[in-house]
Design an enzyme around this catalytic site. Structure first.
Site, PDB file in Angstrom:
ATOM      1  N   SER A  35      81.541  -2.623 -32.352  1.00 22.87           N
ATOM      2  CA  SER A  35      81.363  -1.270 -31.810  1.00 22.87           C
ATOM      3  C   SER A  35      82.655  -0.680 -31.259  1.00 22.87           C
ATOM      4  O   SER A  35      82.723   0.507 -30.970  1.00 22.87           O
ATOM      5  CB  SER A  35      80.261  -1.241 -30.762  1.00 22.87           C
ATOM      6  OG  SER A  35      80.655  -1.866 -29.576  1.00 22.87           O
ATOM      7  N   THR A  80      78.037  -8.552 -31.719  1.00 22.59           N
ATOM      8  CA  THR A  80      77.884  -9.973 -31.387  1.00 22.59           C
ATOM      9  C   THR A  80      76.473 -10.471 -31.653  1.00 22.59           C
ATOM     10  O   THR A  80      76.268 -11.633 -32.001  1.00 22.59           O
ATOM     11  CB  THR A  80      78.263 -10.190 -29.906  1.00 22.59           C
ATOM     12  OG1 THR A  80      79.628  -9.834 -29.755  1.00 22.59           O
ATOM     13  CG2 THR A  80      78.071 -11.618 -29.464  1.00 22.59           C
ATOM     14  N   THR A  93      78.219  -4.648 -27.970  1.00 20.91           N
ATOM     15  CA  THR A  93      78.039  -4.191 -26.585  1.00 20.91           C
ATOM     16  C   THR A  93      79.200  -3.338 -26.073  1.00 20.91           C
ATOM     17  O   THR A  93      79.054  -2.635 -25.078  1.00 20.91           O
ATOM     18  CB  THR A  93      77.877  -5.401 -25.643  1.00 20.91           C
ATOM     19  OG1 THR A  93      79.011  -6.251 -25.797  1.00 20.91           O
ATOM     20  CG2 THR A  93      76.605  -6.169 -25.939  1.00 20.91           C
ATOM     21  N   ASP A  94      80.365  -3.409 -26.750  1.00 17.29           N
ATOM     22  CA  ASP A  94      81.554  -2.755 -26.189  1.00 17.29           C
ATOM     23  C   ASP A  94      81.370  -1.260 -25.950  1.00 17.29           C
ATOM     24  O   ASP A  94      81.784  -0.736 -24.915  1.00 17.29           O
ATOM     25  CB  ASP A  94      82.769  -2.981 -27.102  1.00 17.29           C
ATOM     26  CG  ASP A  94      83.279  -4.421 -27.033  1.00 17.29           C
ATOM     27  OD1 ASP A  94      82.687  -5.231 -26.305  1.00 17.29           O
ATOM     28  OD2 ASP A  94      84.269  -4.725 -27.719  1.00 17.29           O
TER      29      ASP A  94
END
Ligand code: GLU
Length: 337
Positions: A67, A19, A100-101
């Site tokens: 990710s 993102t 961020t996942d």
């Protein structure tokens, strides 16, 4: 003649997408955007006026990937890239930008496996770069400032988000969309970024990087480790499928203090007999899974995950299985890392 040579503080920034590199068609759209569009150099461009003159940046694009699509091969690729850069470019610190996942998994893997005392900061964003109030540029600026700080040499891999500094072992993504998503349940942050100054409150306590036995040198792949989620009425189909798929380790995302239902126990018994490592962790999100607590690990042959979440326990088990296979020796890694 005496000549003073001033070397700039050099930070290597590795981009992988996410993102932080995302774009939407409207600045008010913070949810339905395309991640992984901008390059590492593009994401760094808005920071130029705010960077101290003594800092120079090297930008390197490793991938353009959300990710959720990272694999253990991606972790190895990143670890090898950082190790190579460390030798060829001799930077003073590293920043890795990613989605961020699964950011916490990459960060913990690098925290265990990299052989450097230099600061390594993993950073992402919850809002795309095109958003009003995008969080990426400030997070990235703080990541560069943190990576350039001699105060955090020897801290291993850190995550910086929303002005807080976290240790890779403890940090987790805790919210689907809030910019205040990253936290460390129970332990808290290790410090804060205050207008770019590093304000530390404690050090990471467990061994990592140069003080860990793990290394990716010569490693082309990691042992297959899978996670089994526990819930009321769960059958043993997932365990059997993982065994058929050639898994080397199973992490039990258990209820409560890592308890295992009798249905799961029967399947795990078979797994342990086949030489597959079984680690008990908890799906609760915080707390310590006590050895010989909800399950008699000594008798059952299982390992307790200490305070590691299922996804972090999987990271440690993958690396641990490159060195040891026996449950007591694997347990020692969980007690120390
Ligand atoms: N799912 C994407 C990823 O992990 C976007 C999430 C994010 O970066 O915040 O890359």
């Amino acid at each position: 003649m005496v000549e003073t040579l001033m070397r700039k503080t050099r930070i290597a920034v590795l981009g992988t997408g996410g993102t932080i590199a995302g774009e939407a068609s409207s600045a008010s759209d913070v949810l339905s955007y395309q991640d992984s569009q901008l390059s590492a150099a593009d994401t760094l461009a808005p920071l130029a006026p705010y960077l101290p003159r003594e800092v120079e940046l090297l930008a390197l694009q490793i991938s353009q990937l959300g990710s959720e699509n990272f694999s253990t091969d991606t972790w190895l690729l990143l670890a090898h890239a950082i190790s190579r850069l460390d030798q060829t470019e001799e930077p003073d610190g590293f920043v890795l930008t990613q989605g961020t996942d699964t950011l916490e998994e990459t960060a913990y893997f690098l925290h265990l496996a990299l052989k450097t005392a230099k600061p390594v900061v993993v950073v992402g964003a919850m809002r795309p770069a095109t958003a009003i109030s995008a969080d990426g540029p400030l997070n990235l600026l703080r990541a560069v400032q943190l990576a350039a700080s001699p105060q955090v040499r020897g801290f291993g891999v850190m995550v910086v988000a929303n002005e807080r500094i976290f240790s890779a072992r403890e940090v987790t993504k805790s919210h689907t969309s809030s910019i205040d998503s990253f936290c460390s349940p129970e332990f808290g942050c290790v410090g804060y970024m205050q207008n770019g100054d590093v304000k530390l409150h404690r050090m990471p306590s467990r061994h990592h990087t140069i003080n860990s036995p793990f290394s990716v040198s010569g490693l082309q792949s990691l042992p297959k480790v899978d996670i089994v989620y526990a819930y009321a009425g769960a059958g043993s189909e997932s365990i059997r499928a993982f065994l058929d798929g050639g898994t080397r380790g199973l992490v039990h995302a258990g209820t409560g203090n890592g308890s295992i239902s009798s249905v799961h126990q029967m399947a795990y018994r078979e797994a342990i007999l086949r030489g597959v490592a079984v680690v008990r962790s908890s799906r609760t999100g915080s707390g310590l899974v006590s050895r010989n607590g909800a399950v008699d690990d000594d008798a059952f042959g299982s390992i307790s995950s200490d305070t590691l979440s299922p996804q972090k326990a999987r990271v440690l088990l993958s690396l641990a299985l490159t060195l040891k296979q026996d449950a007591p020796e694997l347990q020692r890694y969980f007690d120390n890392y």
